[in-house]
Write an enzyme that holds these catalytic residues in place. Structure first.
Site, PDB file in Angstrom:
ATOM      1  N   LEU A   1       0.723  -1.231   0.018  1.00 57.52           N
ATOM      2  CA  LEU A   1       0.073   0.149   0.029  1.00 57.52           C
ATOM      3  C   LEU A   1       1.052   1.099  -0.024  1.00 57.52           C
ATOM      4  O   LEU A   1       2.000   1.298   0.547  1.00 57.52           O
ATOM      5  CB  LEU A   1      -0.800   0.099   1.298  1.00 57.52           C
ATOM      6  CG  LEU A   1      -1.865  -1.038   1.491  1.00 57.52           C
ATOM      7  CD1 LEU A   1      -2.618  -0.982   2.844  1.00 57.52           C
ATOM      8  CD2 LEU A   1      -2.911  -1.139   0.119  1.00 57.52           C
ATOM      9  N   CYS A   2       0.588   2.411  -0.917  1.00 59.51           N
ATOM     10  CA  CYS A   2       1.222   3.698  -0.635  1.00 59.51           C
ATOM     11  C   CYS A   2      -0.035   4.582  -1.061  1.00 59.51           C
ATOM     12  O   CYS A   2      -1.294   4.287  -0.594  1.00 59.51           O
ATOM     13  CB  CYS A   2       2.210   3.868  -1.674  1.00 59.51           C
ATOM     14  SG  CYS A   2       1.464   3.807  -3.505  1.00 59.51           S
ATOM     15  N   GLN A   3       0.431   5.660  -1.043  1.00 55.89           N
ATOM     16  CA  GLN A   3      -0.640   7.008  -1.072  1.00 55.89           C
ATOM     17  C   GLN A   3      -1.587   6.784  -2.264  1.00 55.89           C
ATOM     18  O   GLN A   3      -2.798   6.961  -2.226  1.00 55.89           O
ATOM     19  CB  GLN A   3      -0.136   8.327  -0.822  1.00 55.89           C
ATOM     20  CG  GLN A   3       0.466   8.755   0.296  1.00 55.89           C
ATOM     21  CD  GLN A   3      -0.543   8.739   1.336  1.00 55.89           C
ATOM     22  OE1 GLN A   3      -1.631   8.966   1.243  1.00 55.89           O
ATOM     23  NE2 GLN A   3      -0.014   9.162   2.589  1.00 55.89           N
TER      24      GLN A   3
ATOM     25  N   TYR B   1      -3.600   3.345  -0.172  1.00 59.01           N
ATOM     26  CA  TYR B   1      -3.961   3.404   1.261  1.00 59.01           C
ATOM     27  C   TYR B   1      -5.266   3.846   1.305  1.00 59.01           C
ATOM     28  O   TYR B   1      -5.699   5.021   0.777  1.00 59.01           O
ATOM     29  CB  TYR B   1      -3.113   3.960   2.228  1.00 59.01           C
ATOM     30  CG  TYR B   1      -3.765   3.537   3.759  1.00 59.01           C
ATOM     31  CD1 TYR B   1      -3.421   2.583   4.398  1.00 59.01           C
ATOM     32  CD2 TYR B   1      -4.466   4.448   4.169  1.00 59.01           C
ATOM     33  CE1 TYR B   1      -3.801   2.407   5.715  1.00 59.01           C
ATOM     34  CE2 TYR B   1      -4.916   4.409   5.473  1.00 59.01           C
ATOM     35  CZ  TYR B   1      -4.627   3.434   6.301  1.00 59.01           C
ATOM     36  OH  TYR B   1      -4.948   3.215   7.404  1.00 59.01           O
TER      37      TYR B   1
END
Length: 600
Positions: free
Chosen positions: A503-505, A535
């Site tokens: 997960l990242c932004q 995320y």
């Protein structure tokens, strides 16, 4: 400079807390969920309006068909956003709720949509030739109603939590199927939510003569106008870069406050263009994607190209060449942590100044030269030069602006690039001198020992060979890639059938590690399922995976992720900046990392 950075970094815990605020996160994640609507509708806008620049106009019947797709998607953007924001806010509320007493997010989404319609839409009725047609006025159901959509989502979520947490519900016998029981459990909070919106709507219209959504626009319009000026733009995008510089994902803090303006201004620009007027708004989503964040936060595209082709330092060239492809698609975390840009005093000034000067240059082109502002949206991963040309509608001045903004970024970054390049070259020269002296000393010691008969001829040969290998390794430039011992396929057998979600932004950086894991697993014949997501869109996916890895720019959300993971019985972890980049470039090291995390 070091004192300034240290002072800013002291505020990092506060910035992280702001980024984790459940209201801001719900706005951000809810808004991200409706971006496909914006992009989809823009396709039809492009086809419909761009030919006008070259003097071609579609016949009315064809243009109406094209705009129907736009109106039936972008025209209900706020309605959709009320539902998605309510869903993400509900997910945040459920983290603090018992596992056996969770809020039903579907019911919350429906209630938020109904509440939004009560606050923003009037019923209409038209009679033609004795036939009456009834419906809703959709004038505020698009981008103009976004602020009201957020309010409707939050009020609904708060009401639902109040009743569900206290078990205020209609209780049915145990023999009643769960799906039927859930319906009655949702009935009280749903009814109360709608009653609140209905009563408030009646009072507000009686007092002011307009609907609540229109009133919100009138209240916030002066703020949006101020934000579109030179000072407002500098504060917004200077802050976004400043947060990123200290390692906090800036858009997570700044975007929720301006998300409504980003979309509504884009819509207003297109409407003005269609009416034959100039599109004058600067603060738009496309301007942020392709001008402010050209190559990513900090407008790093030109600097990364400098690293690739102008740097004398071997390390800088290696970092630039390893990062240039993702940076071209606005995924610049490999460069931010590999260069590094984050907390690098040399680049503090240009990292914050370049985005601000870029958006100011756009405003000058619009205000002084009469260019239309951005009217169309493309995916944020579109290379910035293409995004600028297409987003500005292929108007001739768009090509001039593109050249000007690239030249501006070069002028801003070049002096600081030269300073950093000189520093790196000096460091590399010192390292080579030290290693050369060490190798010379090792050879001298080996020759002396051989002369004295204390070692065999074979030992001397082995020592010289080892020294030669060490020298060759030292002469090879380091790109910051972590090394790892070769992994035997048998050592990884426990990963068969496992799943890893990264997960990242925004869903871009997460793909780097997920792809590295997938490639390495395939090479070793490992049946490992990998996934990459932003995320905020992860809750429904998590049960299908065994490990969730959080990218560094989203690390401030780890506590919330841990609550979700513990509730679902799966493992989670986060990575530091350089560690994450190293793992994304070394698949075997990434497999070892996953193996270690699952074993803990």
């Amino acid at each position: 400079m070091d004192k300034l950075i240290a002072t800013i970094e002291k505020g990092r815990p506060f910035f992280n807390a702001v980024a984790r605020n459940k209201y801001l996160k719900a706005i951000r994640d809810g808004f991200i969920s409706v971006i496909p609507i914006i992009i989809f509708s823009s396709i039809f806008m492009l086809v419909s309006a761009v030919p006008n620049v070259w003097g071609f106009y579609w016949p009315d019947d064809i243009n109406n068909v094209l705009m129907k797709a736009y109106n039936y998607s972008m025209g209900i953007l706020a309605l959709a956003c009320a539902a998605t924001t309510a869903k993400h806010f509900c997910d945040a509320q459920n983290r603090d709720m018992p596992k056996n007493n969770q809020i039903n997010f579907i019911s919350v989404m429906i209630a938020a949509m109904v509440g939004f319609l009560l606050l923003s839409s009037d019923s209409i009725s038209v009679t033609t030739d004795g036939v009456t047609i009834s419906g809703f006025d959709n004038g505020l159901m698009g981008s103009r109603g976004l602020l009201t959509a957020f309010i409707a989502a939050f009020v609904t979520g708060i009401v639902y939590k109040f009743f569900v947490k206290r078990n205020i519900t209609i209780r049915l016998p145990e023999q009643v199927p769960p799906n039927i029981s859930q319906t009655f459990k949702d009935l009280i909070p749903f009814s109360v939510s709608i009653a609140i919106f209905w009563a408030f709507d009646q009072v507000f219209r009686a007092a002011f003569g307009i609907c609540f959504a229109q009133g919100v626009i009138q209240v916030f319009q002066p703020l949006f106008t101020a934000a579109d000026g030179y000072v407002g733009l500098a504060i917004i995008y200077g802050a976004m870069s400043l947060f990123w510089f200290v390692g906090v994902h800036g858009p997570s803090i700044v975007e929720p406050a301006i998300s409504a303006a980003l979309v509504s201004n884009l819509t207003a620009n297109f409407a003005a263009y269609q009416a034959g007027e100039q599109a004058t708004y600067i603060l738009t989503q496309s301007a942020q994607y392709f001008v402010v964040c050209m190559g990513g936060t900090g407008a790093t595209l030109v600097l990364c190209l400098m690293f690739c082709f102008l740097a004398k330092s071997k390390e800088m060239r290696a970092v630039g060449r390893a990062s240039i492809v993702p940076v071209c698609f606005a995924v610049n975390e490999p460069f931010l942590f590999g260069a590094p840009m984050v907390l690098n005093p040399v680049f503090f000034v240009p990292f914050i100044a370049a985005p601000v000067l870029n958006i100011w240059l756009l405003k000058i082109f619009v205000d002084v030269l009469g260019m239309n502002g951005f009217m169309y949206t493309l995916p944020w991963t579109t290379p910035a030069p293409i995004g600028i040309i297409m987003g500005l509608g292929l108007q001739p001045l768009a090509f001039v602006f593109l050249i000007a903004v690239l030249a501006l970024d070069f002028a801003v970054y070049y002096p600081f690039f030269k300073v950093y390049d000189r520093q790196k070259c000096e460091e590399e020269s010192e390292v080579l001198e030290e290693e050369l002296a060490e190798r010379t000393a090792q050879k001298g010691a080996a020759m002396t020992a051989a002369f004295q008969g204390e070692v065999s001829a074979e030992s001397v040969a082995a020592g010289a060979a080892a020294s030669t290998v060490a020298g060759a390794a030292a002469a090879t430039p380091s790109a910051g890639v972590a090394s790892s011992a070769p992994v035997q396929a048998g050592d990884l057998s426990s990963l068969n059938g496992k799943g890893v979600l990264v997960l990242c932004q925004g869903g871009g950086t997460s793909g780097l590690l997920a792809n590295a894991l997938a490639k390495a697993a395939k090479e070793h014949g490992i049946d490992l399922t990998t996934g990459a997501e932003a995320y905020g869109n992860h809750i429904d996916m998590m049960p299908d995976f065994d490990l969730v890895v959080l990218a560094p720019q989203a690390a401030s959300y780890f506590d919330d992720l841990k609550k979700d993971a513990d509730r679902m019985g799966i493992k989670c972890c986060s990575c530091r900046g350089k560690q994450y980049i190293d793992l994304s470039r070394d698949g075997e090291a990434a497999l070892n990392f996953v193996l270690d995390q699952l074993a803990q």
